[in-house]
Design a protein around this motif. Structure first.
Motif, PDB file in Angstrom:
ATOM      1  N   ASN A  63      13.828 -12.601   5.534  1.00 18.88           N
ATOM      2  CA  ASN A  63      13.846 -11.755   4.349  1.00 18.88           C
ATOM      3  C   ASN A  63      12.480 -11.586   3.711  1.00 18.88           C
ATOM      4  OD1 ASN A  63      16.633 -11.494   4.507  1.00 18.88           O
ATOM      5  ND2 ASN A  63      16.858 -13.548   3.623  1.00 18.88           N
ATOM      6  N   TYR A  64      11.440 -11.973   4.436  1.00 23.60           N
ATOM      7  CA  TYR A  64      10.131 -11.883   3.823  1.00 23.60           C
ATOM      8  C   TYR A  64       9.808 -10.427   3.494  1.00 23.60           C
ATOM      9  CZ  TYR A  64       5.286 -12.507   2.729  1.00 23.60           C
ATOM     10  OH  TYR A  64       4.090 -12.509   2.061  1.00 23.60           O
ATOM     11  N   GLN A  65       9.510 -10.181   2.232  1.00 24.26           N
ATOM     12  CA  GLN A  65       9.279  -8.810   1.794  1.00 24.26           C
ATOM     13  C   GLN A  65       7.810  -8.444   1.931  1.00 24.26           C
ATOM     14  OE1 GLN A  65      11.775  -6.588   0.509  1.00 24.26           O
ATOM     15  NE2 GLN A  65      12.991  -8.136   1.539  1.00 24.26           N
ATOM     16  N   ALA A  66       7.427  -8.020   3.098  1.00 22.10           N
ATOM     17  CA  ALA A  66       6.030  -7.629   3.287  1.00 22.10           C
ATOM     18  C   ALA A  66       5.876  -6.160   2.931  1.00 22.10           C
ATOM     19  CB  ALA A  66       5.639  -7.835   4.737  1.00 22.10           C
ATOM     20  N   GLN A  67       4.643  -5.779   2.658  1.00 18.24           N
ATOM     21  CA  GLN A  67       4.363  -4.349   2.498  1.00 18.24           C
ATOM     22  C   GLN A  67       4.711  -3.694   3.830  1.00 18.24           C
ATOM     23  OE1 GLN A  67       0.176  -5.098   1.388  1.00 18.24           O
ATOM     24  NE2 GLN A  67       0.280  -3.020   0.670  1.00 18.24           N
ATOM     25  N   ALA A  68       5.279  -2.501   3.799  1.00 12.48           N
ATOM     26  CA  ALA A  68       5.682  -1.864   5.053  1.00 12.48           C
ATOM     27  C   ALA A  68       4.497  -1.750   6.007  1.00 12.48           C
ATOM     28  CB  ALA A  68       6.263  -0.494   4.770  1.00 12.48           C
ATOM     29  N   SER A  69       3.341  -1.352   5.496  1.00 11.46           N
ATOM     30  CA  SER A  69       2.209  -1.139   6.390  1.00 11.46           C
ATOM     31  C   SER A  69       1.743  -2.455   7.004  1.00 11.46           C
ATOM     32  CB  SER A  69       1.067  -0.479   5.640  1.00 11.46           C
ATOM     33  OG  SER A  69       0.704  -1.268   4.534  1.00 11.46           O
ATOM     34  N   LEU A  70       1.775  -3.512   6.221  1.00 14.83           N
ATOM     35  CA  LEU A  70       1.335  -4.811   6.717  1.00 14.83           C
ATOM     36  C   LEU A  70       2.273  -5.295   7.810  1.00 14.83           C
ATOM     37  CD1 LEU A  70      -0.465  -7.259   6.572  1.00 14.83           C
ATOM     38  CD2 LEU A  70       0.877  -8.107   4.657  1.00 14.83           C
ATOM     39  N   TYR A  71       3.579  -5.121   7.558  1.00  9.96           N
ATOM     40  CA  TYR A  71       4.594  -5.504   8.532  1.00  9.96           C
ATOM     41  C   TYR A  71       4.332  -4.786   9.852  1.00  9.96           C
ATOM     42  CZ  TYR A  71       9.251  -5.495  10.636  1.00  9.96           C
ATOM     43  OH  TYR A  71      10.295  -5.610  11.495  1.00  9.96           O
ATOM     44  N   ASP A  72       4.030  -3.508   9.780  1.00  9.89           N
ATOM     45  CA  ASP A  72       3.859  -2.739  11.002  1.00  9.89           C
ATOM     46  C   ASP A  72       2.566  -3.060  11.753  1.00  9.89           C
ATOM     47  OD1 ASP A  72       6.283  -1.451  11.021  1.00  9.89           O
ATOM     48  OD2 ASP A  72       5.620   0.024   9.563  1.00  9.89           O
ATOM     49  N   VAL A  73       1.489  -3.316  11.029  1.00  9.27           N
ATOM     50  CA  VAL A  73       0.268  -3.655  11.759  1.00  9.27           C
ATOM     51  C   VAL A  73       0.365  -5.044  12.360  1.00  9.27           C
ATOM     52  CG1 VAL A  73      -1.434  -2.067  10.808  1.00  9.27           C
ATOM     53  CG2 VAL A  73      -0.946  -4.170   9.593  1.00  9.27           C
ATOM     54  N   VAL A 102     -10.375  -1.176   9.290  1.00  9.40           N
ATOM     55  CA  VAL A 102      -9.351  -0.989   8.255  1.00  9.40           C
ATOM     56  C   VAL A 102      -8.688  -2.333   7.971  1.00  9.40           C
ATOM     57  CG1 VAL A 102      -7.140   0.135   7.727  1.00  9.40           C
ATOM     58  CG2 VAL A 102      -8.949   1.419   8.882  1.00  9.40           C
ATOM     59  N   THR A 103      -8.656  -2.683   6.689  1.00  3.71           N
ATOM     60  CA  THR A 103      -8.114  -3.985   6.297  1.00  3.71           C
ATOM     61  C   THR A 103      -6.781  -3.776   5.571  1.00  3.71           C
ATOM     62  OG1 THR A 103      -9.609  -3.788   4.408  1.00  3.71           O
ATOM     63  CG2 THR A 103     -10.303  -5.225   6.179  1.00  3.71           C
ATOM     64  N   PRO A 104      -5.696  -3.682   6.333  1.00  2.00           N
ATOM     65  CA  PRO A 104      -4.423  -3.274   5.722  1.00  2.00           C
ATOM     66  C   PRO A 104      -3.815  -4.316   4.797  1.00  2.00           C
ATOM     67  CG  PRO A 104      -4.091  -3.842   8.020  1.00  2.00           C
ATOM     68  CD  PRO A 104      -5.556  -3.959   7.758  1.00  2.00           C
ATOM     69  N   ASN A 105      -4.259  -5.558   4.869  1.00  2.00           N
ATOM     70  CA  ASN A 105      -3.656  -6.553   3.980  1.00  2.00           C
ATOM     71  C   ASN A 105      -4.488  -6.861   2.745  1.00  2.00           C
ATOM     72  OD1 ASN A 105      -5.328  -7.632   5.891  1.00  2.00           O
ATOM     73  ND2 ASN A 105      -4.423  -9.651   5.836  1.00  2.00           N
ATOM     74  N   ALA A 106      -5.506  -6.038   2.506  1.00  2.00           N
ATOM     75  CA  ALA A 106      -6.178  -6.150   1.214  1.00  2.00           C
ATOM     76  C   ALA A 106      -5.147  -5.662   0.190  1.00  2.00           C
ATOM     77  CB  ALA A 106      -7.411  -5.269   1.191  1.00  2.00           C
ATOM     78  N   SER A 107      -5.087  -6.292  -0.991  1.00  2.33           N
ATOM     79  CA  SER A 107      -3.945  -5.972  -1.849  1.00  2.33           C
ATOM     80  C   SER A 107      -4.030  -4.562  -2.438  1.00  2.33           C
ATOM     81  CB  SER A 107      -3.759  -7.018  -2.938  1.00  2.33           C
ATOM     82  OG  SER A 107      -4.798  -6.910  -3.853  1.00  2.33           O
ATOM     83  N   TYR A 108      -5.245  -4.020  -2.613  1.00  3.96           N
ATOM     84  CA  TYR A 108      -5.339  -2.628  -3.046  1.00  3.96           C
ATOM     85  C   TYR A 108      -5.263  -1.716  -1.826  1.00  3.96           C
ATOM     86  CZ  TYR A 108      -7.250   1.861  -4.342  1.00  3.96           C
ATOM     87  OH  TYR A 108      -7.414   3.213  -4.498  1.00  3.96           O
ATOM     88  N   GLN A 109      -4.323  -0.811  -1.835  1.00  4.82           N
ATOM     89  CA  GLN A 109      -4.231   0.172  -0.757  1.00  4.82           C
ATOM     90  C   GLN A 109      -4.196   1.566  -1.349  1.00  4.82           C
ATOM     91  OE1 GLN A 109      -4.565  -0.124   2.398  1.00  4.82           O
ATOM     92  NE2 GLN A 109      -4.595  -2.361   2.421  1.00  4.82           N
ATOM     93  N   TYR A 110      -4.996   2.444  -0.780  1.00  5.85           N
ATOM     94  CA  TYR A 110      -4.985   3.847  -1.189  1.00  5.85           C
ATOM     95  C   TYR A 110      -4.002   4.530  -0.238  1.00  5.85           C
ATOM     96  CZ  TYR A 110      -7.159   8.376  -2.415  1.00  5.85           C
ATOM     97  OH  TYR A 110      -7.419   9.644  -2.837  1.00  5.85           O
TER      98      TYR A 110
END
Ligand code: UDP
Ligand code: GLC
Ligand code: MN
Length: 409
Positions: A239-249, A199-207
């Motif tokens: 304050n880096y605004q990461a995608q929540a999922s990316l931040y968590d992985v 699973v590649t969570p930092n690919a910009s397209y996420q389903y």
């Protein structure tokens, strides 16, 4: 003999291979051997010792490394450092192993993966097992591969590189291995591994709804792209605004790292001077190259400073130069507690659910209605971050309010 195996050609990926090895062996108690292809010339004595403390079979391929054209992979992927990934071809030459599971240094298993050896024991050496790539699912991602080494296949791969006009469509190993195992044979030699194994969570397209549906089933995450967790601690602070999922992985990677390499040792590993982005490439040469030929692989040596047009969506993001961490991130201590990784896994699921509420309407039946039902309570003020669906309903709501007012007149 069977083994998990990874690749380390320079110290930039050292935190990755150490964390990967520890996760497989200690966290998930693999009973299989851990092997690693290294370029020993690029390793300090300390790094070599650390690798020896985690890996069982250390295979020096310093004099065998295979490079594609640095210029081509730079143009096509914006990742000049990936020219050396042609060296994955060497995996097929390791005939001392019957089956290998290859994992990129930037992968993190979230479960024991030993069962894959049993499930693929009938694999042929002309075949490869791999998950679809999130960016183009008719192509497999080459960060996780199950393969059978064989001299014949190795020879054919080398021949493919030497004789095909464009041996790899992306200039690196993924384009090469797909041309060879997938496209040449119309897909028949690629056996599909489920996406949960890569699973590649930092690919910009996420389903996102699928991410939510399968978050608990993820067996391995793969941090593709030029920014790896170990040089992206900025994702965890400030304050880096990461995608929540990316931040968590990313947090998952760091918690595994700190669990196995706490305190000073961890800080030392992160301070190792890797080549990374600052590397100035010279001309690379392959073992079969003619000494007299200086135009090998089309590389002119050296990278231009001109910006390269992005190819993949994730290349569109702002390029960040790796920063080295000199102090362990603050949650390091607590993250090393037992069960922390499972907790983070749950947190990952929860935060994906939250993300889902904000970005989709249908996947959590009723939840949006509950959350944004403007009639249910005084507290339910309009929330600008509400779903597009909700926003789309606003004009009709306003209209009916207006009609109501008009009818009262
Ligand atoms: N790699 C390496 N040295 C390098 C570049 C890559 O050892 O300079 C290895 C490492 O195992 C890495 C893999 O090749 O995980 C593929 O590169 P990467 O994971 O960065 O590619 P991505 O998955 O981001 O496309
Ligand atoms: C992919 C794979 C990686 C490979 C790269 C270049 O993103 O994740 O393993 O090295 O493409 O082909
Ligand atoms: Mn990778």
């Amino acid at each position: 003999m069977t083994a998990f195996i990874t690749l380390l050609t320079n110290e930039s990926y050292l935190p990755g291979v150490l964390t990967l090895g520890k996760a497989l062996k200690h966290k998930y108690q693999s009973t299989y051997k851990l092997a690693i292809l290294v370029n020993s010339d690029s390793l300090s004595k300390e790094s070599a010792e650390l690798i020896e403390s985690v890996y069982d079979d250390i295979i020096d391929v310093g004099d065998k490394l295979i490079y594609s054209s640095v210029e081509e992979v730079d143009t096509k992927l914006g990742r000049p450092e990936l020219a050396v990934t042609y060296s994955k071809v060497l995996l097929w030459s390791l005939t001392q192993y019957d089956t290998l599971i290859y994992l990129d240094a930037d992968t993190l298993p979230l479960a024991n993966l030993d069962h894959l050896f049993d499930e693929h024991k009938d694999l042929l050496s002309t075949q490869v097992v791999a998950s679809p790539d999130a960016g183009w699912p008719d192509i497999f991602n080459s960060g996780v591969l199950i393969l059978k080494p064989s001299t014949d296949t190795f020879t054919s791969l080398v021949k493919h590189i030497e004789t095909e006009e464009t041996p790899s469509f992306d200039g690196a190993d993924q384009g090469l291995l797909n041309e060879f195992f997938n496209l040449k044979t119309k897909g028949s030699n690629w056996k599909r591994l489920p996406f949960v194994y890569n699973v590649t969570p930092n690919a910009s397209y996420q389903y996102t709804p699928a991410f939510d549906r399968f978050a608990g089933d993820i067996k391995l995450v793969h941090f593709i792209g030029s920014v790896k967790p170990w040089n992206a601690d900025f994702l965890l602070h400030g304050n880096y605004q990461a995608q929540a999922s990316l931040y968590d992985v990313h947090k998952l990677w760091w918690s595994t790292f700190h669990e196995h390499f706490p305190g000073e040792i961890g800080a030392k590993i992160l301070n190792v001077k890797g080549e990374g982005y600052s590397l100035k490439f010279g001309k690379n040469k392959n073992v079969w190259d003619d000494d007299a030929d200086t135009s090998v692989g089309g590389s002119t040596g050296g990278i231009t400073d001109e910006p390269i047009a992005p190819v993949f969506p994730w290349e569109e993001r702002e390029k960040r130069h790796p920063t080295r961490t000199f102090t362990p991130p603050p949650y390091g201590e607590e993250a090393s507690e037992e069960g922390e990784q499972d907790k983070l896994h749950d947190e990952l699921k929860k935060s994906i659910e939250t993300l889902n509420l904000k970005t989709s309407s249908g996947s959590k039946a009723g939840s949006l209605k509950d959350k944004y039902n403007i009639d249910s309570s005084e507290d339910n003020k309009w929330d600008p971050t509400a779903s597009l669906n909700e926003i789309a309903q606003l004009p009709s709501k306003l209209l009916s309010k207006k009609r109501e007012e008009e009818s009262k007149k």
